[in-house]
Structure formats: structure tokens, C-alpha cells
Design an enzyme around this catalytic site. Structure first.
Site, PDB file in Angstrom:
ATOM      1  N   ASP A  57     100.664  14.251 -75.344  1.00  0.00           N
ATOM      2  CA  ASP A  57     101.707  14.747 -74.441  1.00  0.00           C
ATOM      3  C   ASP A  57     102.895  13.790 -74.580  1.00  0.00           C
ATOM      4  OD1 ASP A  57     101.036  12.483 -73.002  1.00  0.00           O
ATOM      5  OD2 ASP A  57     100.598  13.526 -71.123  1.00  0.00           O
ATOM      6  N   CYS A 100      97.376  10.570 -74.484  1.00  0.00           N
ATOM      7  CA  CYS A 100      98.256  10.820 -73.339  1.00  0.00           C
ATOM      8  C   CYS A 100      98.463   9.473 -72.650  1.00  0.00           C
ATOM      9  CB  CYS A 100      97.697  11.912 -72.417  1.00  0.00           C
ATOM     10  SG  CYS A 100      96.185  11.506 -71.530  1.00  0.00           S
ATOM     11  N   THR A 146      96.905   8.024 -70.116  1.00  0.00           N
ATOM     12  CA  THR A 146      95.635   7.319 -69.898  1.00  0.00           C
ATOM     13  C   THR A 146      94.574   7.646 -70.940  1.00  0.00           C
ATOM     14  OG1 THR A 146      94.870   9.161 -68.557  1.00  0.00           O
ATOM     15  CG2 THR A 146      95.952   7.326 -67.386  1.00  0.00           C
ATOM     16  N   HIS A 194      76.538   6.945 -82.018  1.00  0.00           N
ATOM     17  CA  HIS A 194      75.566   7.498 -81.058  1.00  0.00           C
ATOM     18  C   HIS A 194      75.921   8.901 -80.570  1.00  0.00           C
ATOM     19  CE1 HIS A 194      73.732   3.385 -79.678  1.00  0.00           C
ATOM     20  NE2 HIS A 194      73.904   3.454 -80.989  1.00  0.00           N
ATOM     21  N   HIS A 247      69.655  10.208 -81.518  1.00  0.00           N
ATOM     22  CA  HIS A 247      70.982  10.575 -81.006  1.00  0.00           C
ATOM     23  C   HIS A 247      71.267  12.064 -81.223  1.00  0.00           C
ATOM     24  CE1 HIS A 247      71.610   6.397 -80.300  1.00  0.00           C
ATOM     25  NE2 HIS A 247      71.439   6.105 -81.571  1.00  0.00           N
TER      26      HIS A 247
HETATM   27  C1  RB5 Z   1     101.569  12.179 -67.629  1.00  0.00           C
HETATM   28  O1  RB5 Z   1     102.416  11.599 -66.702  1.00  0.00           O
HETATM   29  C2  RB5 Z   1     100.154  11.652 -67.433  1.00  0.00           C
HETATM   30  O2  RB5 Z   1      99.607  12.163 -66.290  1.00  0.00           O
HETATM   31  C3  RB5 Z   1      99.308  11.998 -68.642  1.00  0.00           C
HETATM   32  O3  RB5 Z   1      99.869  11.454 -69.795  1.00  0.00           O
HETATM   33  C4  RB5 Z   1      97.879  11.490 -68.624  1.00  0.00           C
HETATM   34  O4  RB5 Z   1      97.846  10.147 -68.306  1.00  0.00           O
HETATM   35  C5  RB5 Z   1      96.923  12.286 -67.854  1.00  0.00           C
HETATM   36  O5  RB5 Z   1      95.713  12.060 -67.869  1.00  0.00           O
END
Ligand code: RB5
Length: 149
Positions: A8, A65, A67, A98, A133
Site C-alpha cells: 500500500d 504495508c 505494519t 516449517h 511440517h
Molecule cells: C496505513 O495507514 C496502514 O494502516 C497500513 O499500511 C497497515 O499498517 C495496516 O495494517
């Protein structure tokens, strides 16, 4: 080896570094977007990459993304996808050995470029160990079949 990659807006810049790194190492990479830092929805790119990986058009997927969490949750909704969020190199090889992970997810707001590239290399150079596994992965597929009605 062919890699499908997506992100993203939050993962766009790190994704560009990963693409450069993979191409410099002679891997074939296709970018399924996003193509800028303009705000967008990670689920759209998770689905595109996941579809390519389950259809076996690519060997592995990489999704980034902010996180690594949202994009991985979305990818794991596609039956046959085993997306693994990695922020360390131990997880990067363990998830291949695994869990036979077929998509690596990372958080651009969590780890830096140097670690991310090490994680990518570790993931792509590790092999599934099979044996016990495989039995566990078969049970994951059974859960998918049970609830995907
Ligand atoms: C975008 O702001 C953020 O929410 C996205 O990149 C991600 O971290 C979501 O899990």
C-alpha cells in the site's frame, strides 16, 4: 525465480528498495502496485499478489504495508496462501522451513531497509523441510476447506 510484489502507500518506498535489490540479484519481479505514496487500501494489493501466487504464476509473493499486518491478514484470506509477517531473519527462514510460507510480509514502519533486505534474502534462500511440517500444513488446508463454503 519469479517474485510478485505489492504494497500500500505505507510500504511503497520500502517496496521500491526491495524491487531494486531483487533485480540487482537477477530475480524476475513484477510489481502489482501501489505505484505511489497516495493513500490506498492494502487489501487490494494483497489480493492481486495472493491470486498470482496461488495460481502459480510466481514462485513467491512479497507484500509490504505500514505494519505488514493488514496486508498479511488480507492475503491469508485467499485459500492456499500462507503469508508470514517477518521482522527478523530467524522468522524469515523458519516460516519457509516449517510453514512453507509462500508470501513474505513486512512492515515499512517497523523495520529499516537493511534488515528488510536481509529478511527477503533469507526467506527466498530457505527451503521447506516437509515431513511433520507437511502434516501440519495439510491440517491448515483442512481448516480452509471446512470454513470456505
Ligand atoms: C496505513 O495507514 C496502514 O494502516 C497500513 O499500511 C497497515 O499498517 C495496516 O495494517
Amino acid at each position: 525465480m519469479k517474485i510478485a510484489i505489492g504494497s500500500d502507500h505505507g510500504g511503497f518506498e520500502l517496496k521500491s528498495e526491495v524491487i531494486k535489490h531483487l533485480e540487482e540479484n537477477g530475480l524476475e519481479v513484477e510489481d502489482f502496485g501501489a505505484y505511489s505514496t497516495e493513500s490506498c487500501d492494502y487489501s487490494d494489493f494483497a489480493e492481486k499478489v495472493a491470486k498470482e501466487v496461488v495460481n502459480k504464476n510466481f514462485d513467491f509473493g512479497i507484500l509490504i504495508c505500514g505494519t505488514g499486518i493488514g496486508i498479511g491478514i488480507a492475503a491469508n484470506k485467499v485459500p492456499g496462501i500462507r503469508a508470514a509477517l517477518c521482522s527478523d531473519t530467524f522468522s524469515a527462514h523458519a516460516c519457509r522451513e516449517h510453514n512453507n510460507a509462500n508470501i513474505l510480509t513486512m512492515g515499512a514502519r517497523v523495520i529499516g531497509k537493511g534488515l528488510a533486505l536481509d529478511i527477503v534474502d533469507t526467506f527466498l534462500n530457505s527451503k521447506f523441510e516437509g515431513g511433520r511440517h507437511q502434516r501440519r500444513i495439510d491440517k491448515i488446508a483442512e481448516i480452509e476447506n471446512k470454513y470456505n463454503k
